[in-house]
Write a protein that holds these residues in place. Structure first.
Motif, PDB file in Angstrom:
ATOM      1  N   SER A 171      44.609  44.122  37.159  1.00 43.16           N
ATOM      2  CA  SER A 171      44.452  45.198  37.965  1.00 43.16           C
ATOM      3  C   SER A 171      45.252  45.269  39.197  1.00 43.16           C
ATOM      4  CB  SER A 171      43.379  46.130  38.084  1.00 43.16           C
ATOM      5  OG  SER A 171      42.289  45.203  38.962  1.00 43.16           O
ATOM      6  N   ASP A 172      45.307  44.070  39.768  1.00 51.26           N
ATOM      7  CA  ASP A 172      45.706  43.781  41.327  1.00 51.26           C
ATOM      8  C   ASP A 172      47.103  43.070  41.281  1.00 51.26           C
ATOM      9  OD1 ASP A 172      46.179  42.932  43.916  1.00 51.26           O
ATOM     10  OD2 ASP A 172      43.941  43.036  44.269  1.00 51.26           O
ATOM     11  N   SER A 173      47.959  43.836  41.608  1.00 47.45           N
ATOM     12  CA  SER A 173      49.519  43.158  41.690  1.00 47.45           C
ATOM     13  C   SER A 173      49.568  41.972  42.578  1.00 47.45           C
ATOM     14  CB  SER A 173      50.575  44.112  42.084  1.00 47.45           C
ATOM     15  OG  SER A 173      50.172  44.672  43.447  1.00 47.45           O
ATOM     16  N   HIS A 174      48.720  41.751  43.591  1.00 44.44           N
ATOM     17  CA  HIS A 174      48.766  40.608  44.366  1.00 44.44           C
ATOM     18  C   HIS A 174      48.312  39.462  43.571  1.00 44.44           C
ATOM     19  CE1 HIS A 174      48.261  44.158  47.374  1.00 44.44           C
ATOM     20  NE2 HIS A 174      48.896  43.272  47.990  1.00 44.44           N
ATOM     21  N   LEU A 175      47.769  39.555  42.506  1.00 47.04           N
ATOM     22  CA  LEU A 175      47.168  38.483  41.863  1.00 47.04           C
ATOM     23  C   LEU A 175      48.169  38.160  40.395  1.00 47.04           C
ATOM     24  CD1 LEU A 175      43.282  38.629  41.731  1.00 47.04           C
ATOM     25  CD2 LEU A 175      44.816  37.612  43.524  1.00 47.04           C
ATOM     26  N   HIS A 176      49.228  38.831  40.410  1.00 48.53           N
ATOM     27  CA  HIS A 176      50.125  38.460  39.224  1.00 48.53           C
ATOM     28  C   HIS A 176      51.053  37.195  39.670  1.00 48.53           C
ATOM     29  CE1 HIS A 176      49.625  43.104  37.828  1.00 48.53           C
ATOM     30  NE2 HIS A 176      48.598  42.361  37.664  1.00 48.53           N
ATOM     31  N   THR A 177      50.284  36.273  39.826  1.00 47.75           N
ATOM     32  CA  THR A 177      50.985  35.015  39.898  1.00 47.75           C
ATOM     33  C   THR A 177      50.424  34.064  38.905  1.00 47.75           C
ATOM     34  OG1 THR A 177      49.058  34.056  41.259  1.00 47.75           O
ATOM     35  CG2 THR A 177      50.948  35.291  42.393  1.00 47.75           C
ATOM     36  N   PRO A 178      51.365  32.786  38.756  1.00 51.48           N
ATOM     37  CA  PRO A 178      50.963  31.905  37.670  1.00 51.48           C
ATOM     38  C   PRO A 178      49.487  31.245  37.670  1.00 51.48           C
ATOM     39  CG  PRO A 178      53.452  31.411  38.548  1.00 51.48           C
ATOM     40  CD  PRO A 178      52.449  32.532  39.309  1.00 51.48           C
ATOM     41  N   MET A 179      49.039  31.081  38.822  1.00 42.95           N
ATOM     42  CA  MET A 179      47.713  30.672  39.106  1.00 42.95           C
ATOM     43  C   MET A 179      46.791  31.402  38.497  1.00 42.95           C
ATOM     44  SD  MET A 179      45.781  28.025  40.133  1.00 42.95           S
ATOM     45  CE  MET A 179      44.134  27.667  40.418  1.00 42.95           C
ATOM     46  N   TYR A 180      46.910  32.699  38.747  1.00 36.11           N
ATOM     47  CA  TYR A 180      45.935  33.774  38.324  1.00 36.11           C
ATOM     48  C   TYR A 180      46.049  34.253  36.918  1.00 36.11           C
ATOM     49  CZ  TYR A 180      44.426  33.623  43.212  1.00 36.11           C
ATOM     50  OH  TYR A 180      44.105  33.301  44.331  1.00 36.11           O
ATOM     51  N   PHE A 181      47.342  33.955  36.386  1.00 37.15           N
ATOM     52  CA  PHE A 181      47.569  34.285  35.097  1.00 37.15           C
ATOM     53  C   PHE A 181      46.895  33.154  34.364  1.00 37.15           C
ATOM     54  CE2 PHE A 181      50.442  32.891  31.406  1.00 37.15           C
ATOM     55  CZ  PHE A 181      50.229  33.820  30.584  1.00 37.15           C
ATOM     56  N   PHE A 182      46.901  31.707  34.740  1.00 35.95           N
ATOM     57  CA  PHE A 182      46.051  30.739  33.983  1.00 35.95           C
ATOM     58  C   PHE A 182      44.556  30.870  33.937  1.00 35.95           C
ATOM     59  CE2 PHE A 182      50.133  28.012  35.167  1.00 35.95           C
ATOM     60  CZ  PHE A 182      50.583  28.219  33.760  1.00 35.95           C
ATOM     61  N   LEU A 183      44.180  31.570  35.286  1.00 36.03           N
ATOM     62  CA  LEU A 183      42.689  31.543  35.438  1.00 36.03           C
ATOM     63  C   LEU A 183      42.272  32.903  34.611  1.00 36.03           C
ATOM     64  CD1 LEU A 183      40.237  31.563  36.996  1.00 36.03           C
ATOM     65  CD2 LEU A 183      41.098  32.978  38.796  1.00 36.03           C
ATOM     66  N   ALA A 184      43.099  34.007  34.278  1.00 39.25           N
ATOM     67  CA  ALA A 184      42.609  34.961  33.376  1.00 39.25           C
ATOM     68  C   ALA A 184      42.483  34.507  32.008  1.00 39.25           C
ATOM     69  CB  ALA A 184      43.592  36.390  33.631  1.00 39.25           C
ATOM     70  N   ASN A 185      43.443  33.666  31.676  1.00 39.16           N
ATOM     71  CA  ASN A 185      43.382  33.063  30.455  1.00 39.16           C
ATOM     72  C   ASN A 185      42.222  32.364  30.131  1.00 39.16           C
ATOM     73  OD1 ASN A 185      46.089  33.261  28.404  1.00 39.16           O
ATOM     74  ND2 ASN A 185      46.708  33.530  30.339  1.00 39.16           N
ATOM     75  N   LEU A 186      41.893  31.298  31.009  1.00 44.11           N
ATOM     76  CA  LEU A 186      40.757  30.537  31.226  1.00 44.11           C
ATOM     77  C   LEU A 186      39.558  31.495  31.191  1.00 44.11           C
ATOM     78  CD1 LEU A 186      39.678  27.676  31.710  1.00 44.11           C
ATOM     79  CD2 LEU A 186      39.428  28.173  34.012  1.00 44.11           C
ATOM     80  N   SER A 187      39.386  32.569  31.766  1.00 39.23           N
ATOM     81  CA  SER A 187      38.308  33.238  31.647  1.00 39.23           C
ATOM     82  C   SER A 187      38.083  33.916  30.150  1.00 39.23           C
ATOM     83  CB  SER A 187      38.378  34.546  32.522  1.00 39.23           C
ATOM     84  OG  SER A 187      38.195  33.969  33.905  1.00 39.23           O
ATOM     85  N   SER A 188      39.517  34.233  29.571  1.00 38.65           N
ATOM     86  CA  SER A 188      39.277  34.762  28.047  1.00 38.65           C
ATOM     87  C   SER A 188      38.692  33.656  27.356  1.00 38.65           C
ATOM     88  CB  SER A 188      40.659  35.306  27.877  1.00 38.65           C
ATOM     89  OG  SER A 188      41.030  36.092  28.598  1.00 38.65           O
ATOM     90  N   VAL A 189      39.196  32.457  27.452  1.00 37.94           N
ATOM     91  CA  VAL A 189      38.697  31.139  26.706  1.00 37.94           C
ATOM     92  C   VAL A 189      37.349  31.101  26.770  1.00 37.94           C
ATOM     93  CG1 VAL A 189      39.103  28.962  26.270  1.00 37.94           C
ATOM     94  CG2 VAL A 189      41.168  30.405  26.369  1.00 37.94           C
ATOM     95  N   ASP A 190      36.679  31.152  27.943  1.00 35.00           N
ATOM     96  CA  ASP A 190      35.308  30.864  28.288  1.00 35.00           C
ATOM     97  C   ASP A 190      34.376  32.000  27.562  1.00 35.00           C
ATOM     98  OD1 ASP A 190      35.721  28.634  29.787  1.00 35.00           O
ATOM     99  OD2 ASP A 190      35.785  29.700  31.805  1.00 35.00           O
ATOM    100  N   ILE A 191      34.760  33.074  27.577  1.00 30.70           N
ATOM    101  CA  ILE A 191      34.258  34.148  26.894  1.00 30.70           C
ATOM    102  C   ILE A 191      33.940  33.957  25.341  1.00 30.70           C
ATOM    103  CG2 ILE A 191      34.247  36.681  26.223  1.00 30.70           C
ATOM    104  CD1 ILE A 191      35.388  37.220  28.807  1.00 30.70           C
ATOM    105  N   CYS A 192      35.151  33.735  24.766  1.00 29.17           N
ATOM    106  CA  CYS A 192      35.475  33.078  23.422  1.00 29.17           C
ATOM    107  C   CYS A 192      34.511  31.862  23.174  1.00 29.17           C
ATOM    108  CB  CYS A 192      36.854  32.869  23.085  1.00 29.17           C
ATOM    109  SG  CYS A 192      37.956  34.235  23.091  1.00 29.17           S
ATOM    110  N   ILE A 193      34.547  31.008  23.901  1.00 25.02           N
ATOM    111  CA  ILE A 193      33.558  29.744  23.568  1.00 25.02           C
ATOM    112  C   ILE A 193      32.294  30.012  23.479  1.00 25.02           C
ATOM    113  CG2 ILE A 193      32.716  27.616  24.654  1.00 25.02           C
ATOM    114  CD1 ILE A 193      35.405  26.840  25.626  1.00 25.02           C
ATOM    115  N   THR A 194      31.509  30.776  24.395  1.00 22.32           N
ATOM    116  CA  THR A 194      30.267  31.239  24.411  1.00 22.32           C
ATOM    117  C   THR A 194      29.797  32.092  23.307  1.00 22.32           C
ATOM    118  OG1 THR A 194      30.682  32.902  26.081  1.00 22.32           O
ATOM    119  CG2 THR A 194      29.907  30.892  26.638  1.00 22.32           C
TER     120      THR A 194
END
Length: 322
Positions: free
Chosen positions: A51-74
């Motif tokens: 939702s925040d355009s300031h975070l549309h960077t590679p680092m936070y793109f990977f972070l969002a994917n990491l959070s998605s994977v963490d939800i999937c693991i648990t």
């Protein structure tokens, strides 16, 4: 049923952590709380980044994917465990066990790849800041994540196909709280030499490779930080990767702890208890690490909460909501 290739009717018993029924309500409440915190915390990270355009960077793109994977693991592990405790049943079918093992392998390998990509992103940002936008193009980031998915799925498919060739005895007890590859291999009645060989080779390549990549990236980062003359510049450079370094340390230290614990005690119950650290605790703590140590995430969460506070009364038709 005698040991053989016909495993369709098999049912396994997930022993979990305790044989005592008096501890089951406590375990249920503890893991339900950790699961809800994990899902809610990582979902907040995903919503904040998207939702925040300031975070549309590679680092936070990977972070969002990491959070998605963490939800999937648990979500692959905990709901079945909670259901078994609630129904007072330890049974998991053969098909469900294979499926759980398959998805856990996919998401655990994805976790390592994403952590490696985030380390590379920090390496480029600190050591090659002028070329960052060129070296970390959105197309490249998307391609890296896609390749990681493909490799994770292929690895999981290979391991699953090899487990499907094994024969199991009836009433197999798994001294763990989920169907883990190593436990499944150990419980097989047939020869597991090639399974163990492939499993350890994959662990060296898919586990050791990303770890070496992370070490290399941070060795370069440390060298670049040392070359910065001002103390303020060094602190600013280090602060950009402090959260990721904390997550990497937590992930690999808990994983190493599981290995050392199982090797030292030779107890499957001790290994199951130690496995909680990297399968449940680490995904739960990741959002806290990034939100507490990262100013951009904190500001994004603040803006997101403000946006929700404004939109909810409008949706509900409460125009004069205070």
């Amino acid at each position: 049923m005698e040991p053989g290739n016909d495993t369709r009717l098999l049912e396994f018993l997930l022993l979990g952590f305790s044989e005592g029924p008096e501890l089951q309500p406590l375990i249920f409440g503890l893991f339900l709380s950790m699961y809800l915190i994990t899902v809610f915390g990582n979902l907040l990270i995903i919503l904040a980044v998207s939702s925040d355009s300031h975070l549309h960077t590679p680092m936070y793109f990977f972070l969002a994917n990491l959070s998605s994977v963490d939800i999937c693991i648990t979500s692959t592990i905990i709901p079945k465990m909670l259901l078994n405790i609630q129904t007072q049943s330890k049974i998991i079918t053969y098909d469900d066990c294979i499926t759980q093992m398959d998805f856990f392998l996919i998401f655990s390998v994805l976790d390592m790849y994403l952590l490696t990509m985030m380390a590379y992103d920090r390496f480029v940002a600190i050591c090659h800041p002028l070329h960052y936008t060129v070296m970390m193009k959105p197309q490249l980031c998307g391609l890296l994540v896609l390749v990681s998915w493909i490799m994770s799925v292929l690895h999981s498919l290979l391991q699953t196909l090899m487990v499907l060739q094994l024969s199991f005895c009836t009433e197999v007890e798994i001294p763990h709280f989920f169907c883990e590859l190593n436990q499944m291999t150990q419980l097989a009645c047939s020869d597991t030499f090639f399974n163990n060989l492939v499993m350890y080779l994959a662990a060296m390549l898919l586990g050791g490779g990303p770890f070496i990549g992370i070490l290399y990236s941070y060795s370069k980062i440390a060298f670049c930080i040392q070359r910065i003359s001002s103390a303020q510049g060094k602190y600013k450079a280090f602060s950009t990767c402090a959260s990721h370094l904390s997550v990497v340390s937590l992930f690999y230290c808990t994983g190493l702890g599981v290995y050392l614990s199982s090797a030292a005690t030779q107890s499957s119950h001790s290994s199951a208890t130690a496995s909680v650290m990297y399968t449940v605790v680490t995904p739960m703590l990741n959002p806290f690490i990034y939100s507490l140590r990262n100013r951009d995430i904190k500001e994004a969460l603040r803006r997101f909460s403000g946006m929700v506070a404004i939109k909810v009364p409008v949706v509900l038709g409460l125009k004069n909501f205070p």
